[in-house]
Structure formats: structure tokens, C-alpha cells
Scaffold this active site. Structure first.
Site, short mmCIF file in Angstrom:
data_model
loop_
_atom_site.label_atom_id
_atom_site.label_comp_id
_atom_site.label_asym_id
_atom_site.label_seq_id
_atom_site.Cartn_x
_atom_site.Cartn_y
_atom_site.Cartn_z
N ASP A 31 0.83 -1.21 0.00
CA ASP A 31 0.00 0.00 0.00
C ASP A 31 0.86 1.26 0.00
OD1 ASP A 31 -2.38 1.37 -0.03
OD2 ASP A 31 -2.65 1.33 2.13
N ASN A 73 -10.79 -2.56 -5.65
CA ASN A 73 -10.05 -1.54 -6.39
C ASN A 73 -10.70 -1.16 -7.73
OD1 ASN A 73 -6.84 -2.74 -5.16
ND2 ASN A 73 -7.98 -0.92 -4.50
C1 IPE Z 1 -5.36 -2.75 -0.37
O1 IPE Z 1 -5.04 -1.41 -0.52
C2 IPE Z 1 -5.31 -3.44 -1.69
C3 IPE Z 1 -3.99 -3.62 -2.26
C4 IPE Z 1 -2.88 -3.27 -1.73
C5 IPE Z 1 -3.95 -4.30 -3.53
P1 IPE Z 1 -6.17 -0.28 -0.68
O2 IPE Z 1 -5.43 1.00 -0.79
O3 IPE Z 1 -7.08 -0.64 -1.78
O4 IPE Z 1 -6.96 -0.39 0.70
P2 IPE Z 1 -7.89 0.65 1.43
O5 IPE Z 1 -8.91 1.11 0.43
O6 IPE Z 1 -7.02 1.78 1.90
O7 IPE Z 1 -8.48 -0.11 2.57
C1 IPE Z 2 -1.23 0.45 -3.48
O1 IPE Z 2 -1.17 1.82 -3.47
C2 IPE Z 2 -1.67 -0.14 -4.80
C3 IPE Z 2 -3.06 -0.63 -4.78
C4 IPE Z 2 -3.86 -0.57 -3.79
C5 IPE Z 2 -3.59 -1.21 -5.98
P1 IPE Z 2 -2.44 2.78 -3.42
O2 IPE Z 2 -2.83 3.09 -4.81
O3 IPE Z 2 -3.52 2.23 -2.57
O4 IPE Z 2 -1.80 4.06 -2.74
P2 IPE Z 2 -2.46 5.00 -1.65
O5 IPE Z 2 -2.95 4.13 -0.55
O6 IPE Z 2 -3.56 5.73 -2.35
O7 IPE Z 2 -1.35 5.90 -1.24
MG MG Z 3 -4.07 2.42 -0.62
#
Ligand code: IPE
Ligand code: IPE
Ligand code: MG
Length: 242
Positions: free
Chosen positions: A26, A74
Site C-alpha cells: 500500500d 479496487n
Molecule cells: C489494499 O489497498 C489493496 C492492495 C494493496 C492491492 P487499498 O489502498 O485498496 O486499501 P484501502 O482502500 O485503503 O483499505
Molecule cells: C497500493 O497503493 C496499490 C493498490 C492498492 C492497488 P495505493 O494506490 O492504494 O496508494 P495510496 O494508498 O492511495 O497511497
Molecule cells: Mg491504498
């Protein structure tokens, strides 16, 4: 120094290496935002880091590594980000498969494959097929993965196959999950400071240890991994017993 020597010395330093580590990657978006870059640049840096992390865990001698790349939730993001992110995953997998294969790594996919683009499905199928007999580290990539949907898919299959209710136990249920054949998760790591599981391996991580790193995923390097492993080595797991 040969890579073999490096691998041995690295393993010596980590006597309490877990069997199965799962990581919620994340913070790509925030990593980019912090630098005034578009979010997709963050996903690019994240995909780069994925390669280094796999390499490092391979050197440490880890048996099972599972990474959360895209959740069933996502899809709620803007289409442009979804397409960009999944394209990056496909590119990375396309580029790395042969190298991973040469290193004896077995690749698996966790999630609903049929809802991904035909190109990505093909890339995943090729990688899984090519590496299926390898006996080194098992690297599972969770793409279009959701823990709740996984459980529902398992229930559907069990019912469709007419399994008698008295035959349903934890072992049988395990064998209907996307993770069939993988051992329970010992350590779940989440980067970027968020303290939640976000629908990741909710069945398999029932007795896992959790470790939360403050750094964003693109900055989660070997030093950060060593910190997580050290923290894990100090935990005492009880599984409900004394
Ligand atoms: C969790 O991250 C999913 C992945 C890392 C693939 P998200 O960024 O989607 O999670 P939330 O929405 O903050 O809970
Ligand atoms: C992780 O990074 C990748 C996925 C969840 C697919 P994020 O895209 O969630 O990054 P933040 O949480 O918005 O910083
Ligand atoms: Mg995230």
C-alpha cells in the site's frame, strides 16, 4: 562473491524466517503525491519495488511469498488508474517470468482470473504454466482478489459438487480456496501506515502475526524487510494454547 554465498550468509542472519509471508503493498499513490507526481508514477515505482522484494526474499530462502496487487474493491477507482495499474502488473510479469523461472520460483495467481483483461489472463496463465513444477519459492500474486469473494466462490463450488455437509471441515474448505495447497500465513505485512486488512486472506491469516510499516510501498526495501523479520522473531505465537 557468488550469489550462492550471498544467499547462505543472508539465511544465517534470519534464523526465525517465517514459512509464509503475505504483503499488502500500500501507499503507491501517496508516494507519488509526496513528490508532486501522478499516481500512476507511484504504481510504476511500486512495480519496480515488487521485483527487488521478490529477489530479496528468494535470497533469504523464504518458501512462500504472497503479494496483494489488486483487490476486488479496487475496481471502484478511476478507469484510467485501473488500466494503468493492471498494465504495469502485466508488463512486470511479462518481463520477469523467465528470470523467476530460472531461479526456480513457482508463480501462482490468487483471485478471479476471468474478470481480468484477456491479455493479462494470458500472461498469468503462461507464467503459472511455465513455473508450475518449480520447487523454489512459491510466489503468489493476488490480482482481482477479495477474501470474501474467495470464500463465496469456495462455497459455490462445494455446493455445486454436492459435497455432503458432514464432510465439510477446515481442511476440505481450505482445498476449495484460491490458496489451495499453500500453508497458513505466518506474517502479514502492510506498508504505508494503514492499520487494516482490506479483505486480504481473511481465512488464511486467522492466526497470523501482523506487522505495519510506516513507509510507502515503493520505499519498502531490504532494510525494512529485515526490521519486519526481527519484529516477527520476537513474537510468541500461541494458537490458543498456553
Ligand atoms: C489494499 O489497498 C489493496 C492492495 C494493496 C492491492 P487499498 O489502498 O485498496 O486499501 P484501502 O482502500 O485503503 O483499505
Ligand atoms: C497500493 O497503493 C496499490 C493498490 C492498492 C492497488 P495505493 O494506490 O492504494 O496508494 P495510496 O494508498 O492511495 O497511497
Ligand atoms: Mg491504498
Amino acid at each position: 562473491m557468488s550469489s550462492k554465498v550471498t544467499a547462505v550468509s543472508a539465511r544465517k542472519k534470519t534464523p526465525h524466517l517465517p514459512n509464509h509471508i503475505a504483503i499488502i503493498m500500500d501507499g503507491n499513490g501517496r508516494w507519488a503525491q509526496q513528490r508532486g507526481l501522478p499516481r500512476l508514477e507511484g504504481h510504476g515505482a511500486g512495480a519496480e519495488n515488487l521485483r527487488s522484494v521478490i529477489k530479496y526474499f528468494g535470497r533469504l530462502g523464504l518458501k512462500y511469498l504472497t503479494l496483494y496487487g489488486f483487490s476486488t474493491e479496487n475496481w471502484k477507482r478511476p478507469q484510467e488508474e485501473i488500466d494503468g495499474l493492471l498494465n504495469l502488473m502485466q508488463e512486470a510479469l511479462d518481463k520477469e517470468t523467465l528470470k523467476l523461472h530460472k531461479n526456480g520460483i513457482r508463480i501462482r495467481h490468487l483471485g478471479r482470473l476471468g474478470e481480468l483483461s484477456p491479455g493479462l489472463q494470458q500472461t498469468i496463465n503462461k507464467a503459472v504454466e511455465l513455473t508450475k513444477d518449480n520447487t523454489g519459492m512459491t510466489f503468489s500474486l493476488a490480482l482481482n482478489y477479495g477474501g470474501r469473494v474467495e470464500i463465496l466462490d469456495a462455497v459455490r463450488k462445494i455446493i455445486a459438487e454436492g459435497v455432503p455437509p458432514q464432510k465439510i471441515n477446515e481442511q476440505l474448505f481450505d482445498s476449495y480456496l484460491y490458496t489451495a495447497g499453500l500453508p497458513a500465513v505466518d506474517l502479514v505485512i502492510r506498508t504505508a501506515g494503514e492499520l487494516r486488512i482490506s479483505n486480504f486472506l481473511i481465512w488464511q491469516a486467522a492466526y497470523s502475526e501482523y506487522y505495519f510499516a510506516e513507509v510507502f510501498w515503493p520505499d519498502f526495501d531490504s532494510k525494512e524487510i529485515d526490521k519486519a523479520l526481527l519484529a516477527y522473531s520476537r513474537r510468541r505465537r500461541r494458537f490458543g494454547a498456553l
